[in-house]
Write a protein that holds these residues in place. Sequence first.
Motif, PDB file in Angstrom:
ATOM      1  N   PRO A  43       0.837  -1.207   0.000  1.00 43.36           N
ATOM      2  CA  PRO A  43       0.000   0.000   0.000  1.00 43.36           C
ATOM      3  C   PRO A  43       0.872   1.259   0.000  1.00 43.36           C
ATOM      4  O   PRO A  43       1.962   1.257   0.599  1.00 43.36           O
ATOM      5  CB  PRO A  43      -0.782  -0.103   1.308  1.00 43.36           C
ATOM      6  N   ILE A  44       0.387   2.306  -0.652  1.00 42.47           N
ATOM      7  CA  ILE A  44       1.157   3.544  -0.747  1.00 42.47           C
ATOM      8  C   ILE A  44       1.522   4.052   0.646  1.00 42.47           C
ATOM      9  O   ILE A  44       2.643   4.477   0.908  1.00 42.47           O
ATOM     10  CB  ILE A  44       0.349   4.617  -1.504  1.00 42.47           C
ATOM     11  N   ILE A  45       0.561   3.957   1.555  1.00 46.79           N
ATOM     12  CA  ILE A  45       0.772   4.529   2.873  1.00 46.79           C
ATOM     13  C   ILE A  45       1.913   3.815   3.616  1.00 46.79           C
ATOM     14  O   ILE A  45       2.728   4.441   4.295  1.00 46.79           O
ATOM     15  CB  ILE A  45      -0.566   4.476   3.674  1.00 46.79           C
ATOM     16  N   VAL A  46       2.011   2.499   3.397  1.00 49.46           N
ATOM     17  CA  VAL A  46       3.096   1.741   4.032  1.00 49.46           C
ATOM     18  C   VAL A  46       4.442   2.125   3.423  1.00 49.46           C
ATOM     19  O   VAL A  46       5.445   2.289   4.126  1.00 49.46           O
ATOM     20  CB  VAL A  46       2.849   0.218   3.886  1.00 49.46           C
ATOM     21  N   LEU A  47       4.443   2.320   2.101  1.00 50.79           N
ATOM     22  CA  LEU A  47       5.658   2.758   1.411  1.00 50.79           C
ATOM     23  C   LEU A  47       6.129   4.110   1.963  1.00 50.79           C
ATOM     24  O   LEU A  47       7.317   4.331   2.214  1.00 50.79           O
ATOM     25  CB  LEU A  47       5.354   2.865  -0.087  1.00 50.79           C
ATOM     26  N   LEU A  48       5.156   5.005   2.175  1.00 51.29           N
ATOM     27  CA  LEU A  48       5.496   6.332   2.713  1.00 51.29           C
ATOM     28  C   LEU A  48       6.075   6.213   4.122  1.00 51.29           C
ATOM     29  O   LEU A  48       7.094   6.829   4.446  1.00 51.29           O
ATOM     30  CB  LEU A  48       4.260   7.234   2.731  1.00 51.29           C
ATOM     31  N   PHE A  49       5.425   5.415   4.979  1.00 52.07           N
ATOM     32  CA  PHE A  49       5.937   5.211   6.339  1.00 52.07           C
ATOM     33  C   PHE A  49       7.349   4.667   6.298  1.00 52.07           C
ATOM     34  O   PHE A  49       8.217   5.076   7.065  1.00 52.07           O
ATOM     35  CB  PHE A  49       5.044   4.230   7.121  1.00 52.07           C
ATOM     36  N   TYR A  50       7.564   3.713   5.390  1.00 50.21           N
ATOM     37  CA  TYR A  50       8.864   3.072   5.284  1.00 50.21           C
ATOM     38  C   TYR A  50       9.945   4.098   4.949  1.00 50.21           C
ATOM     39  O   TYR A  50      10.997   4.153   5.576  1.00 50.21           O
ATOM     40  CB  TYR A  50       8.809   1.976   4.208  1.00 50.21           C
ATOM     41  N   LEU A  51       9.638   4.926   3.939  1.00 50.72           N
ATOM     42  CA  LEU A  51      10.640   5.907   3.513  1.00 50.72           C
ATOM     43  C   LEU A  51      10.901   6.947   4.588  1.00 50.72           C
ATOM     44  O   LEU A  51      12.029   7.370   4.804  1.00 50.72           O
ATOM     45  CB  LEU A  51      10.169   6.605   2.221  1.00 50.72           C
ATOM     46  N   TYR A  52       9.828   7.353   5.281  1.00 46.88           N
ATOM     47  CA  TYR A  52       9.958   8.475   6.210  1.00 46.88           C
ATOM     48  C   TYR A  52      10.425   8.037   7.593  1.00 46.88           C
ATOM     49  O   TYR A  52      11.221   8.723   8.229  1.00 46.88           O
ATOM     50  CB  TYR A  52       8.614   9.210   6.315  1.00 46.88           C
ATOM     51  N   PHE A  53       9.953   6.870   8.058  1.00 45.49           N
ATOM     52  CA  PHE A  53      10.269   6.454   9.424  1.00 45.49           C
ATOM     53  C   PHE A  53      11.371   5.395   9.506  1.00 45.49           C
ATOM     54  O   PHE A  53      12.107   5.339  10.472  1.00 45.49           O
ATOM     55  CB  PHE A  53       9.015   5.921  10.135  1.00 45.49           C
ATOM     56  N   VAL A  54      11.469   4.516   8.488  1.00 45.01           N
ATOM     57  CA  VAL A  54      12.433   3.415   8.564  1.00 45.01           C
ATOM     58  C   VAL A  54      13.784   3.801   7.968  1.00 45.01           C
ATOM     59  O   VAL A  54      14.833   3.470   8.518  1.00 45.01           O
ATOM     60  CB  VAL A  54      11.881   2.153   7.863  1.00 45.01           C
ATOM     61  N   MET A  55      13.741   4.526   6.830  1.00 43.46           N
ATOM     62  CA  MET A  55      15.008   4.846   6.162  1.00 43.46           C
ATOM     63  C   MET A  55      15.987   5.601   7.066  1.00 43.46           C
ATOM     64  O   MET A  55      17.199   5.341   6.979  1.00 43.46           O
ATOM     65  CB  MET A  55      14.751   5.643   4.864  1.00 43.46           C
ATOM     66  N   PRO A  56      15.544   6.522   7.914  1.00 42.31           N
ATOM     67  CA  PRO A  56      16.509   7.187   8.801  1.00 42.31           C
ATOM     68  C   PRO A  56      17.290   6.192   9.651  1.00 42.31           C
ATOM     69  O   PRO A  56      18.480   6.394   9.911  1.00 42.31           O
ATOM     70  CB  PRO A  56      15.629   8.081   9.671  1.00 42.31           C
ATOM     71  N   GLU A  57      16.637   5.092  10.068  1.00 42.49           N
ATOM     72  CA  GLU A  57      17.346   4.076  10.857  1.00 42.49           C
ATOM     73  C   GLU A  57      18.425   3.401  10.031  1.00 42.49           C
ATOM     74  O   GLU A  57      19.393   2.863  10.569  1.00 42.49           O
ATOM     75  CB  GLU A  57      16.360   3.015  11.369  1.00 42.49           C
TER      76      GLU A  57
END
Lengths: 217, 243
Positions: free
Chosen positions: A66-80
């Motif tokens: 889902p788009i929303i999961v992709l967005l969360f991933y990029l915004y919240f997971v990528m920094p980690e």
Amino acid sequence: MQAFWRDAVEFLPILMNGVALTIIVTIGSLLLSTVLGLIWALMRVSGIGIFTGFSAGLINVIRGIPIIVLLFYLYFVMPELGLTLTALQAAILGLGIAYSAYQAENFRAGIEAIDKGQIEAAQAIGMGWWQTMRRVVLPQAVRIVLPPYGNIMIMMLKDSSQASTITVAELALQGKLIASSTFKNTSVFTLVALMYLTMSIPLILLVRHFEKRAGQK
Amino acid sequence: MIELSNVHKSFGKVEVLKGITASVEKGEVVCIIGPSGSGKSTILRCINGLESYDSGDILVEGARVDRNAPSIVAIRTQVSMVFQRFNLFPHRTALENVIEGPIYVKKEPRVHALERGRALLAQVGLAEKADAHPPQLSGGQQQRVAIARALAMQPKAILFDEPTSALDPELVGDVLSVMRKLADDGMTMVVVTHEMGFARDVADRVLFIDGGVIVEQGPARSVLNQPQHARTQDFLRRVLHPL
């Protein structure tokens, strides 16, 4: 009704800030999805096993998230993982990647709709694969691809509202913020809906124009 | 200039060419006749690498045809092809179709290509149609543009794949007369055709192909007028006297 107009005059300037961001997110992700989609599509039709497989697999992965999961991933997971993006960057990247799958399938359908004889005629005068694509196949595929492309534009305009979930203060989020602080839900969300509609109408007319042109041949 | 030796080709389990050996000399006009599905078109398509072949050799001026080798581009610019369904580029005008190869493949200067393109369209009787798009042209006109497009590459030979089979009967003559003129000018031509009159009058040699093998070959008049082989006789009887 009078109250609505009064609210409109008051909230419109704030909402217009949201509109600006909505347009930036839409255009940014539209360009990105177009470029990526074209690359996936060309890989898919290249006839080279590894490219074809990679593209087919990637498209399925993207379509299945889902788009929303992709967005969360990029915004919240990528920094980690060491890659920090601003909310706007993450929104454009996420929507661009998500829609590249649909763009790719649309482009592929357009390319595959071109008569095989066209490709043979190009090869017979000595054109290579890339030249055949650029001079013969893609110019003809554009006609076929444009009407669905216009529909994708409309969907992207509306789906840009999902950027609100990662704090991009585009139109939907601005509306939500005003509504929650003033409790004027009816006025605010009616205005927001009308503004999305106003932006969609030119695109809807554009699609109709493309369809008419495609139907001429 | 074109040599085939023991060429085999299968589509899946169906072997369509079962050891074709033939050659075409410079300036020669060779017609290939035979029932549909006999492998006639496949031979042409193998010569300029639109199809691969499984074994044997095809040489064009001594260079081996291999559709996956870079050398295929040079071979294709020397051996042009004219298709049954014309395959003109519909998004370009007649003139643009003709100059596409010279400009984008042979890198000729545009002015030079345009000048030659117009001359070629005049040669096939279509000078006034230079700016028309293919859908505005009749089948016969489209095929003549396609011949001009093939000539624009200044090829050493032209392969014709049933060039008149998709045309209305009254348009066939225009195309055949252009081809006849080319033959008179000394162009090397390999023509897959069902036009027996053309083959008899224009061809130097005729190959009769059936079931993926050359059943009979020889000077056009002798093969067409006094066929030796029973299958050739039967085929010609069906074609010339269908009732």
